[in-house]
Design an enzyme around this catalytic site. Structure first.
Site, PDB file in Angstrom:
ATOM      1  N   TRP A   7      -2.616  -2.744  -1.627  1.00  0.00           N
ATOM      2  CA  TRP A   7      -2.281  -4.160  -1.769  1.00  0.00           C
ATOM      3  C   TRP A   7      -3.121  -4.848  -0.715  1.00  0.00           C
ATOM      4  O   TRP A   7      -2.894  -4.677   0.486  1.00  0.00           O
ATOM      5  CB  TRP A   7      -0.791  -4.378  -1.520  1.00  0.00           C
ATOM      6  CG  TRP A   7      -0.343  -5.786  -1.787  1.00  0.00           C
ATOM      7  CD1 TRP A   7       0.004  -6.328  -2.994  1.00  0.00           C
ATOM      8  CD2 TRP A   7      -0.170  -6.838  -0.825  1.00  0.00           C
ATOM      9  NE1 TRP A   7       0.361  -7.646  -2.845  1.00  0.00           N
ATOM     10  CE2 TRP A   7       0.254  -7.981  -1.521  1.00  0.00           C
ATOM     11  CE3 TRP A   7      -0.353  -6.931   0.548  1.00  0.00           C
ATOM     12  CZ2 TRP A   7       0.527  -9.196  -0.893  1.00  0.00           C
ATOM     13  CZ3 TRP A   7      -0.094  -8.138   1.179  1.00  0.00           C
ATOM     14  CH2 TRP A   7       0.346  -9.254   0.462  1.00  0.00           C
ATOM     15  N   CYS A  14       0.835  -1.192   0.000  1.00  0.00           N
ATOM     16  CA  CYS A  14       0.000   0.000   0.000  1.00  0.00           C
ATOM     17  C   CYS A  14       0.873   1.245   0.000  1.00  0.00           C
ATOM     18  O   CYS A  14       1.925   1.274   0.631  1.00  0.00           O
ATOM     19  CB  CYS A  14      -0.933   0.088   1.197  1.00  0.00           C
ATOM     20  SG  CYS A  14      -2.060  -1.278   1.350  1.00  0.00           S
ATOM     21  N   GLU A  55      17.493 -17.797  -7.383  1.00  0.00           N
ATOM     22  CA  GLU A  55      17.098 -16.453  -7.808  1.00  0.00           C
ATOM     23  C   GLU A  55      16.567 -16.477  -9.247  1.00  0.00           C
ATOM     24  O   GLU A  55      15.583 -15.807  -9.562  1.00  0.00           O
ATOM     25  CB  GLU A  55      18.292 -15.494  -7.649  1.00  0.00           C
ATOM     26  CG  GLU A  55      18.079 -14.080  -8.142  1.00  0.00           C
ATOM     27  CD  GLU A  55      16.906 -13.335  -7.498  1.00  0.00           C
ATOM     28  OE1 GLU A  55      16.301 -13.831  -6.543  1.00  0.00           O
ATOM     29  OE2 GLU A  55      16.579 -12.258  -8.010  1.00  0.00           O
ATOM     30  N   GLU A  63       7.910 -15.158 -10.657  1.00  0.00           N
ATOM     31  CA  GLU A  63       7.153 -13.981 -10.246  1.00  0.00           C
ATOM     32  C   GLU A  63       6.686 -13.120 -11.411  1.00  0.00           C
ATOM     33  O   GLU A  63       5.671 -12.453 -11.299  1.00  0.00           O
ATOM     34  CB  GLU A  63       7.931 -13.147  -9.222  1.00  0.00           C
ATOM     35  CG  GLU A  63       9.186 -12.522  -9.742  1.00  0.00           C
ATOM     36  CD  GLU A  63       9.926 -11.724  -8.672  1.00  0.00           C
ATOM     37  OE1 GLU A  63       9.294 -11.146  -7.787  1.00  0.00           O
ATOM     38  OE2 GLU A  63      11.165 -11.675  -8.753  1.00  0.00           O
ATOM     39  N   ASN A  80      -1.598   2.436   5.592  1.00  0.00           N
ATOM     40  CA  ASN A  80      -0.709   1.373   5.117  1.00  0.00           C
ATOM     41  C   ASN A  80      -0.284   0.578   6.340  1.00  0.00           C
ATOM     42  O   ASN A  80       0.243   1.147   7.289  1.00  0.00           O
ATOM     43  CB  ASN A  80       0.520   1.993   4.438  1.00  0.00           C
ATOM     44  CG  ASN A  80       1.617   0.969   4.189  1.00  0.00           C
ATOM     45  OD1 ASN A  80       1.331  -0.200   3.984  1.00  0.00           O
ATOM     46  ND2 ASN A  80       2.857   1.413   4.210  1.00  0.00           N
ATOM     47  N   GLY A  81      -0.536  -0.737   6.311  1.00  0.00           N
ATOM     48  CA  GLY A  81      -0.149  -1.575   7.447  1.00  0.00           C
ATOM     49  C   GLY A  81      -1.271  -2.531   7.781  1.00  0.00           C
ATOM     50  O   GLY A  81      -2.169  -2.765   6.960  1.00  0.00           O
ATOM     51  N   LYS A  98      12.834 -15.281 -10.297  1.00  0.00           N
ATOM     52  CA  LYS A  98      12.578 -14.229 -11.302  1.00  0.00           C
ATOM     53  C   LYS A  98      11.553 -14.734 -12.310  1.00  0.00           C
ATOM     54  O   LYS A  98      10.629 -14.026 -12.667  1.00  0.00           O
ATOM     55  CB  LYS A  98      13.865 -13.853 -12.068  1.00  0.00           C
ATOM     56  CG  LYS A  98      14.855 -12.990 -11.349  1.00  0.00           C
ATOM     57  CD  LYS A  98      14.441 -11.549 -11.141  1.00  0.00           C
ATOM     58  CE  LYS A  98      13.692 -11.339  -9.889  1.00  0.00           C
ATOM     59  NZ  LYS A  98      14.316 -11.257  -8.618  1.00  0.00           N
ATOM     60  N   HIS A 133      18.316 -37.004  -5.962  1.00  0.00           N
ATOM     61  CA  HIS A 133      17.647 -37.550  -4.775  1.00  0.00           C
ATOM     62  C   HIS A 133      16.139 -37.360  -4.831  1.00  0.00           C
ATOM     63  O   HIS A 133      15.474 -37.379  -3.801  1.00  0.00           O
ATOM     64  CB  HIS A 133      18.230 -36.908  -3.510  1.00  0.00           C
ATOM     65  CG  HIS A 133      19.696 -37.189  -3.336  1.00  0.00           C
ATOM     66  ND1 HIS A 133      20.177 -38.426  -2.976  1.00  0.00           N
ATOM     67  CD2 HIS A 133      20.785 -36.416  -3.536  1.00  0.00           C
ATOM     68  CE1 HIS A 133      21.493 -38.399  -2.937  1.00  0.00           C
ATOM     69  NE2 HIS A 133      21.891 -37.178  -3.280  1.00  0.00           N
ATOM     70  N   LYS A 155       6.087  -4.268  -4.118  1.00  0.00           N
ATOM     71  CA  LYS A 155       7.532  -4.098  -4.000  1.00  0.00           C
ATOM     72  C   LYS A 155       8.004  -4.121  -2.555  1.00  0.00           C
ATOM     73  O   LYS A 155       9.044  -4.664  -2.236  1.00  0.00           O
ATOM     74  CB  LYS A 155       7.899  -2.766  -4.655  1.00  0.00           C
ATOM     75  CG  LYS A 155       9.378  -2.456  -4.680  1.00  0.00           C
ATOM     76  CD  LYS A 155      10.043  -3.186  -5.813  1.00  0.00           C
ATOM     77  CE  LYS A 155      11.530  -3.018  -5.839  1.00  0.00           C
ATOM     78  NZ  LYS A 155      12.172  -4.187  -6.472  1.00  0.00           N
ATOM     79  N   ARG A 169       3.887  -0.399  -4.904  1.00  0.00           N
ATOM     80  CA  ARG A 169       3.622  -0.891  -3.550  1.00  0.00           C
ATOM     81  C   ARG A 169       2.293  -1.643  -3.455  1.00  0.00           C
ATOM     82  O   ARG A 169       1.959  -2.193  -2.412  1.00  0.00           O
ATOM     83  CB  ARG A 169       3.578   0.283  -2.565  1.00  0.00           C
ATOM     84  CG  ARG A 169       4.866   1.039  -2.479  1.00  0.00           C
ATOM     85  CD  ARG A 169       4.720   2.209  -1.555  1.00  0.00           C
ATOM     86  NE  ARG A 169       4.579   1.779  -0.182  1.00  0.00           N
ATOM     87  CZ  ARG A 169       5.590   1.602   0.658  1.00  0.00           C
ATOM     88  NH1 ARG A 169       6.816   1.821   0.260  1.00  0.00           N
ATOM     89  NH2 ARG A 169       5.375   1.213   1.890  1.00  0.00           N
TER      90      ARG A 169
HETATM   91  C1  F6R Z   1      11.675 -10.548  -5.742  1.00  0.00           C
HETATM   92  C2  F6R Z   1      11.593  -9.504  -4.746  1.00  0.00           C
HETATM   93  C3  F6R Z   1      11.220  -9.873  -3.368  1.00  0.00           C
HETATM   94  C4  F6R Z   1      12.037  -9.053  -2.368  1.00  0.00           C
HETATM   95  C5  F6R Z   1      11.555  -9.340  -0.943  1.00  0.00           C
HETATM   96  C6  F6R Z   1      12.393  -8.614   0.080  1.00  0.00           C
HETATM   97  O1  F6R Z   1      12.091 -10.048  -6.965  1.00  0.00           O
HETATM   98  O2  F6R Z   1      11.801  -8.353  -5.024  1.00  0.00           O
HETATM   99  O3  F6R Z   1      11.382 -11.244  -3.141  1.00  0.00           O
HETATM  100  O4  F6R Z   1      13.375  -9.380  -2.506  1.00  0.00           O
HETATM  101  O5  F6R Z   1      10.222  -8.949  -0.807  1.00  0.00           O
HETATM  102  O6  F6R Z   1      12.348  -7.239  -0.110  1.00  0.00           O
HETATM  103  P1  F6R Z   1      13.440  -6.273   0.482  1.00  0.00           P
HETATM  104  O7  F6R Z   1      14.739  -6.604  -0.155  1.00  0.00           O
HETATM  105  O8  F6R Z   1      12.957  -4.911   0.158  1.00  0.00           O
HETATM  106  O9  F6R Z   1      13.478  -6.547   1.955  1.00  0.00           O
END
Ligand code: F6R
Length: 617
Positions: A75, A2, A490, A497, A101-102, A494, A513, A612, A27
């Site tokens: 969100w 949010c 990772e 998501e 927000n929260g 990527k 395994h 984000k 956000r």
């Molecule tokens: C994936 C991604 C998330 C963040 C995670 C932690 O691409 O961006 O998995 O890495 O939400 O966020 P931060 O680094 O802001 O604590």
């Protein structure tokens, strides 16, 4: 999770609010809304499910006047994404509008109590409870909005950043924060901006004030900005921070998506990250946050790294780096698990909180827990002035600039770069890294920006073509070992998501395994098979995949002939010292995920269900 925006001044608030919502859309983008008070004193609230664009469309022929307003992009946590659950929420008296927000943990108890007092709730949100509570306090105590907000913050439990306006006071916004970020921009002539981060503010002013936990702010067009402690009558001193962020950094700069821009920015962002930290002769590393706390690092019995998501993957690489160069045992924990696991934390422990946003709720809570148990707490973050850097004893920024695409790319490589510098420096302080090793690794670190540029020049087109072949795969396996096992995790994240294709990252040798049972012609494997100390073993793992008819895309070291003969597709990256290889292998993995997602028509910058900055549990 949010985003909040607020404006009070001489301009039309709507324009500032909408532009701010666009900047904060990363956000959350389930719904958005605005509330403004016009010159006749009407409180106009417009809300719409979906993105900010939908709200703009909805408001086209509405009364958008007024120089004061608040806005929100959501969100969803409590209640499905729809118009009713969208913020701003309005009080039963129709006098107050509030954005939040929260998450409010005791909203059920408060809701029951307010219901007994005759309050009727229209939404399923926890937020509506807050606006009704403030309304109730004002009605029963006959107090001002400020006093009511202050009283309400004593009754609500949870995380919040809120902004409230009162129809009868069209020159004032009251804001409060606890565990969710809130920044106030200070313009000329008592013009004020309010936002969850500085990005909606920077085009108007670079002067900002970060609200602290437990503070309530009165933003008044006549009397200016005043901040108070929620629990007593003390007025806080106002600390203005001057930001250096530029507006260009917040635009796409000709790229179709922020994610692509941010991938291509990496040569520059990593040069910025290294700048001033590795000497020109590559003989020394300077990270002032580490140097100032030299004894803590030298005497560390153990390093714990807490993080989430992509940052957790970077932390796993950090473990290899720190254990290799410093010979200090490192444990890497998901912040969400750590905070509820009754962890054993000792005084000699150093806890590193790794986070791009610096706002991730679980990471923040994990570091607070470790701090309360006596650990020295160090933050590695990107967003300047965010909550984690402010809660830690010390730290350093990765300095890669604003990351807007929801999928983290340049922050990941920035985190690995800082962890590499930290490992070299602490290793040198502890006498575990020779001058020669430091020089070799630091020299290669300085070459990384050029090597990444080389990867773009040679591989971008090839990966775009490769993506066409695999766009319709339903499952992917990503395999790697050692330093590049986290890279495989990772790479898989990527792809998942942004393309919504199921992918699993796996240590290549573990595959036999169990996971090997999944392999067939329809399940491509992306294998990181660079020339490291387990290269031959990885070659065997590729043979095992090929023997089951699996298709292999291999990331190899330039000039490799063995894997090239085995794999179906090969992506060559330049040679570099092994501990830095994740910085290069990340690039083709990011591009592959990006192009597959684009081919599938996905919303790359704002994938479904994601946000984000995860400021809720
Ligand atoms: C994936 C991604 C998330 C963040 C995670 C932690 O691409 O961006 O998995 O890495 O939400 O966020 P931060 O680094 O802001 O604590």
């Amino acid at each position: 999770m949010c985003g909040i925006v607020g404006y009070l001044g001489q301009r039309r608030a709507y324009d500032v609010l909408i532009q701010g919502l666009h900047r904060l859309e990363y956000r959350g983008y389930d719904s958005s809304g605005v509330a403004m008070i016009n010159a006749s004193g009407d409180l106009n609230i417009y809300k719409s499910k979906g993105k900010v664009e939908a709200l703009e469309h909805f408001t086209q022929s509405k009364d958008l006047d007024g120089c004061i307003g608040i806005a929100h992009t959501r969100w969803a946590t409590h209640g499905e994404p729809n118009d009713i659950n969208a913020h701003p929420h309005v009080s039963q008296s129709q006098m107050l509008a509030l954005v939040h927000n929260g998450t409010i943990e005791n909203y059920n108890v408060l809701k029951e109590a307010l219901t007994l007092h005759g309050y009727k709730f229209v939404s399923e949100t926890d937020t509506e409870v807050v606006v009704q509570l403030i309304d109730y306090i004002m009605q029963t105590n006959g107090c001002s909005l400020f006093d009511a907000v202050r009283e309400a913050t004593r009754q609500i439990v949870g995380a919040y950043a809120i902004a409230v306006i009162d129809k009868s006071k069209p020159d004032e916004i009251i804001a409060a924060r606890q565990s969710s970020p809130l920044v106030i921009g200070v313009g000329e002539n008592n013009e004020y901006f309010l936002a969850s981060d500085a990005t909606p503010i920077i085009e108007y002013t670079n002067k900002v004030v970060y609200l602290n936990d437990g503070e309530v702010a009165i933003i008044n067009h006549q009397t200016g900005l005043h901040i108070f402690d929620a629990h007593n009558t003390d007025e806080s001193e106002i600390h203005i921070t001057e930001l250096k962020m530029s507006i260009d950094e917040l635009e796409k700069g000709g790229y179709p998506h922020f994610m692509l821009k941010e991938i291509f920015e990496q040569p520059r962002t990593l040069a910025d990250c290294i700048s001033g930290r590795i000497s020109s002769d590559a003989k020394s590393v300077v990270l002032s946050g580490v140097i100032e706390n030299r004894e803590k690092f030298i005497n560390a019995q153990r390093i714990i790294i807490v993080a989430c998501g992509t940052s957790w993957h970077a932390a796993l690489i950090g473990k290899h780096l720190i254990e290799d160069f410093c010979r200090i045992p490192v444990v890497v924990e998901y912040a969400s698990e750590f905070r509820y696991s009754n962890p054993v934390v000792n005084k000699g422990d150093v806890l590193i909180a790794l986070s791009q946003s610096g706002e991730t709720a679980d990471t923040l809570a994990a570091l607070e827990l470790a701090k309360s148990q006596g650990a020295f707490v160090f933050g590695i973050c990107n967003v300047i002035g965010s909550s984690i850097p402010r809660a830690t004893h010390s730290g350093c920024y990765i300095h890669v600039g604003p990351e807007i695409g929801v999928a983290s790319t340049k922050a990941f490589t920035g985190q690995v770069t800082v962890l590499a510098m930290l490992a070299l420096l602490v290793g040198q302080m502890r006498g575990k890294v020779s001058e020669e090793t430091l020089e070799t690794v630091a020299t290669d670190l300085r070459r990384v920006p050029t090597l990444i540029q080389d990867i773009f020049d040679r591989l971008n087109g090839k990966i775009e073509d490769l993506a066409k072949i695999f766009t319709y795969a339903h499952n992917f396996l990503y395999l790697g070992r050692g330093y590049n096992y986290p890279s495989a995790l990772e790479g898989a994240l990527k792809l998942k998501e942004i393309s919504y294709i199921h992918a699993e990252g796996y240590p290549a040798a573990e595959m036999k395994h169990g996971t090997i049972a999944l392999i067939d012609v329809d399940m491509p494997s992306v294998v990181i098979a660079i020339k490291d100390k387990v290269y031959e073993k990885t070659v065997s793992n590729i043979q095992q995949v090929k023997a089951r008819g699996g298709k292999v895309v291999a990331i190899v070291t330039e000039g490799d002939e063995v894997v090239s003969a085995l794999a179906d597709h090969v992506l060559e990256i330049p040679a570099i010292v092994e501990p830095l290889t994740p910085l290069l292998t990340a690039i083709p993995l990011q591009l592959l995920a990006y192009y597959i997602a684009v081919n599938k028509g996905r919303n790359v910058d704002q994938p479904r269900n994601l946000a984000k900055s995860v400021t809720v549990e």
